[in-house]
Design a protein around this motif. Structure first.
Motif, mmCIF file in Angstrom:
data_model
loop_
_atom_site.group_PDB
_atom_site.id
_atom_site.type_symbol
_atom_site.label_atom_id
_atom_site.label_comp_id
_atom_site.label_asym_id
_atom_site.label_seq_id
_atom_site.Cartn_x
_atom_site.Cartn_y
_atom_site.Cartn_z
ATOM 1 N N ARG A 143 0.835 -1.209 0.000
ATOM 2 C CA ARG A 143 0.000 0.000 0.000
ATOM 3 C C ARG A 143 0.864 1.251 0.000
ATOM 4 N NH1 ARG A 143 -3.365 -0.793 4.917
ATOM 5 N NH2 ARG A 143 -2.345 -2.772 5.248
ATOM 6 N N ALA A 144 2.041 1.150 -0.598
ATOM 7 C CA ALA A 144 2.955 2.303 -0.651
ATOM 8 C C ALA A 144 2.263 3.487 -1.316
ATOM 9 C CB ALA A 144 4.211 1.932 -1.429
ATOM 10 N N SER A 145 2.558 4.706 -0.819
ATOM 11 C CA SER A 145 1.927 5.900 -1.405
ATOM 12 C C SER A 145 2.847 6.593 -2.403
ATOM 13 C CB SER A 145 1.513 6.870 -0.297
ATOM 14 O OG SER A 145 2.618 7.113 0.548
ATOM 15 N N PRO A 167 -2.594 1.232 -10.556
ATOM 16 C CA PRO A 167 -3.933 1.835 -10.468
ATOM 17 C C PRO A 167 -3.870 3.318 -10.836
ATOM 18 C CG PRO A 167 -2.993 1.465 -8.269
ATOM 19 C CD PRO A 167 -2.032 0.861 -9.256
ATOM 20 N N ASP A 168 -5.020 3.885 -11.203
ATOM 21 C CA ASP A 168 -5.067 5.284 -11.666
ATOM 22 C C ASP A 168 -4.545 6.280 -10.645
ATOM 23 O OD1 ASP A 168 -6.122 4.421 -13.986
ATOM 24 O OD2 ASP A 168 -8.197 4.939 -13.500
ATOM 25 N N ASP A 169 -4.692 5.949 -9.359
ATOM 26 C CA ASP A 169 -4.288 6.926 -8.340
ATOM 27 C C ASP A 169 -2.844 6.718 -7.860
ATOM 28 O OD1 ASP A 169 -4.673 4.559 -7.032
ATOM 29 O OD2 ASP A 169 -5.878 5.391 -5.405
ATOM 30 N N ALA A 170 -2.077 5.911 -8.549
ATOM 31 C CA ALA A 170 -0.683 5.686 -8.127
ATOM 32 C C ALA A 170 0.121 6.973 -8.283
ATOM 33 C CB ALA A 170 -0.056 4.575 -8.963
ATOM 34 N N SER A 171 1.154 7.096 -7.442
ATOM 35 C CA SER A 171 1.930 8.323 -7.448
ATOM 36 C C SER A 171 3.415 7.991 -7.292
ATOM 37 C CB SER A 171 1.414 9.168 -6.278
ATOM 38 O OG SER A 171 2.271 10.215 -6.027
ATOM 39 N N GLU A 251 5.157 -6.599 3.813
ATOM 40 C CA GLU A 251 4.255 -5.744 3.040
ATOM 41 C C GLU A 251 4.467 -4.283 3.414
ATOM 42 O OE1 GLU A 251 -0.005 -6.367 3.436
ATOM 43 O OE2 GLU A 251 -0.275 -4.598 2.184
ATOM 44 N N VAL A 252 4.618 -3.432 2.405
ATOM 45 C CA VAL A 252 4.756 -1.994 2.651
ATOM 46 C C VAL A 252 3.347 -1.444 2.887
ATOM 47 C CG1 VAL A 252 5.491 0.187 1.626
ATOM 48 C CG2 VAL A 252 6.822 -1.895 1.205
ATOM 49 N N ARG A 253 3.159 -0.744 4.017
ATOM 50 C CA ARG A 253 1.806 -0.272 4.360
ATOM 51 C C ARG A 253 1.559 1.180 3.986
ATOM 52 N NH1 ARG A 253 -0.462 -4.073 7.832
ATOM 53 N NH2 ARG A 253 1.076 -5.577 8.525
ATOM 54 N N ASP A 254 2.621 1.938 3.766
ATOM 55 C CA ASP A 254 2.472 3.360 3.428
ATOM 56 C C ASP A 254 3.841 3.865 2.959
ATOM 57 O OD1 ASP A 254 4.092 3.407 5.603
ATOM 58 O OD2 ASP A 254 2.644 4.330 6.948
ATOM 59 N N GLY A 255 3.923 5.149 2.642
ATOM 60 C CA GLY A 255 5.216 5.751 2.324
ATOM 61 C C GLY A 255 5.849 5.185 1.057
ATOM 62 N N LEU A 256 7.173 5.104 1.082
ATOM 63 C CA LEU A 256 7.935 4.775 -0.132
ATOM 64 C C LEU A 256 8.043 3.271 -0.394
ATOM 65 C CD1 LEU A 256 9.978 5.951 -2.361
ATOM 66 C CD2 LEU A 256 11.757 5.233 -0.753
ATOM 67 N N TYR A 257 7.982 2.921 -1.675
ATOM 68 C CA TYR A 257 8.419 1.585 -2.122
ATOM 69 C C TYR A 257 9.299 1.802 -3.346
ATOM 70 C CZ TYR A 257 8.319 -3.065 -4.278
ATOM 71 O OH TYR A 257 8.678 -4.265 -4.849
ATOM 72 N N ALA A 258 10.508 1.241 -3.310
ATOM 73 C CA ALA A 258 11.440 1.414 -4.428
ATOM 74 C C ALA A 258 11.737 0.071 -5.079
ATOM 75 C CB ALA A 258 12.733 2.061 -3.938
ATOM 76 N N TRP A 259 11.784 0.068 -6.397
ATOM 77 C CA TRP A 259 12.099 -1.134 -7.202
ATOM 78 C C TRP A 259 13.201 -0.710 -8.164
ATOM 79 C CZ3 TRP A 259 12.612 -2.523 -12.189
ATOM 80 C CH2 TRP A 259 12.374 -3.842 -12.601
ATOM 81 N N ARG A 284 11.820 -1.526 2.239
ATOM 82 C CA ARG A 284 11.063 -0.756 1.241
ATOM 83 C C ARG A 284 11.759 -0.759 -0.117
ATOM 84 N NH1 ARG A 284 7.311 2.617 3.491
ATOM 85 N NH2 ARG A 284 7.389 2.734 5.751
ATOM 86 N N VAL A 285 12.890 -1.429 -0.203
ATOM 87 C CA VAL A 285 13.692 -1.344 -1.428
ATOM 88 C C VAL A 285 13.939 -2.741 -1.997
ATOM 89 C CG1 VAL A 285 15.826 -0.482 -2.468
ATOM 90 C CG2 VAL A 285 14.888 0.663 -0.444
#
Ligand SMILES: Cc1cc2nc3c(=O)[nH]c(=O)nc-3n(C[C@H](O)[C@H](O)[C@H](O)COP(=O)(O)OP(=O)(O)OC[C@H]3O[C@@H](n4cnc5c(N)ncnc54)[C@H](O)[C@@H]3O)c2cc1C
Length: 298
Positions: A143-145, A167-171, A251-259, A284-285
């Motif tokens: 659920r990374a933002s 999804p459309d609201d991804a940022s 599982e990332v619940r919020d904030g950053l996710y890096a790939w 997160r990485v």
């Protein structure tokens, strides 16, 4: 006994398309592909390449093919290379792989440079009829933002698939380093995800990974530099310099996710910068050395 999650598919080239100077799109077909599937947008597959003279005839059959393949001598062992399943359509009995040609330096780049319609390879890919967990993908943003996706040309097929899956609201942002401006491709991505192509041509950024490193660091300085709390507590330990692949389970619940994927030295440097210098939690990485300069895959 349960069926393995991955199995070899015997396929032939149905069409070849020179998408850009560096990318050749190969459409493979076979009646066998009715069972092919992918579990994530960066699904990896293995391509078994023919040997001169003997083709694929010495590749071991059966579920224990891997152990037997490893025991084979150099002259009878088919090269196996890892690629991204750019697209698969079991109903149409088709799968698509985008190959980067990098001269005459390895069996896969040699194969794709000479490939013709009708040529045969084996592709080791997930089997939809298996109940085993096939895995073989890394993209798990939870659920990374804020998404940070970065890679070189070998990661372009995976990144483009990831962008299409959002999804459309991804940022967030995606950085794609490619050899030339002619390698920039049309991409489908949500409005909130900035897509930044980084062609390597030009004197300052000609070396592999330089532009990617610089631009990801700039972005991170602006968005993460003074916000340790927002990206999580400092991870403490640095990445092991020998570790070229790390995909977190949590599982990332919020904030950053890096790939981050591409040449091993470049992705290791970026991972180290995010985790050690900026204090991003290692969980997160996801970082993956897709290839290593100066070293063949096997
Ligand atoms: C999960 C995963 C997914 C991948 N997806 C793709 C994909 O979709 N498309 C794709 O093109 N590649 C992809 N790759 C990278 C690909 O597996 C490597 O580039 C592979 O080494 C190519 O095999 P080869 O036989 O051409 O070269 P090898 O025999 O493995 O290497 C020979 C020499 O070429 C160098 N080399 C390898 N790749 C490159 C390159 N791209 N540019 C410059 N020098 C190189 C090596 O350092 C070595 O010196 C992926 C890798 C992984 C792990």
């Amino acid at each position: 006994m349960s069926k393995p999650g991955y199995r070899p598919y015997s396929v032939r080239v149905a069409a070849l398309e020179q998408v850009s100077p560096s990318f050749t799109r190969v459409r493979f077909t076979s009646d066998d592909l009715a069972d092919v599937t992918r579990h994530g947008p960066d699904q990896r597959v293995k391509v078994v390449l023919p040997l001169p003279g003997t083709g694929l005839s010495s590749f071991p059959a059966g579920d224990d093919w891997y152990a037997r393949w490893r025991r084979q001598g150099d002259r009878e062992r088919n090269p196996i290379r890892t690629y991204t399943l750019r697209h698969c359509d079991p109903a149409a009995r088709e799968l698509v792989v985008d190959f980067v040609a990098h001269g005459d330096t390895g069996p896969a780049t040699r194969w794709v440079s000479r490939a013709a319609v009708g040529d045969e390879v084996l592709v080791l890919a997930p089997d939809a009829t298996s109940t085993d967990a096939a895995g073989g993908y890394a993209w798990q943003p939870g659920r990374a933002s804020t998404l940070l996706v970065a890679g070189d040309e070998t990661a372009v097929p995976a990144i483009v698939s990831i962008l299409e899956s959002l999804p459309d609201d991804a940022s967030g942002v995606a950085f794609l380093e490619v050899p030339s401006t002619l390698d920039v491709q049309p991409v489908v991505a949500p409005a909130g995800v900035a897509v930044r192509w980084l062609p390597r041509e030009g004197e300052e950024t000609a070396s592999h990974g330089v532009a990617l490193d610089r631009e990801v660091r700039r972005w991170a300085a602006r968005h993460l530099g003074c916000s340790r709390v927002a990206v999580g507590a400092a991870a403490g330990s640095d990445a092991d310099p020998e570790v070229l692949w790390e995909v977190p389970d949590a599982e990332v619940r919020d904030g950053l996710y890096a790939w981050i994927a591409g040449e091993a030295g470049a992705v290791t440097g970026l991972r180290r910068h995010l985790v050690r210098d900026l204090g991003v939690e290692a969980s997160r990485v996801a970082f993956m050395g897709y290839w290593k300069a100066g070293r063949a895959e096997n």
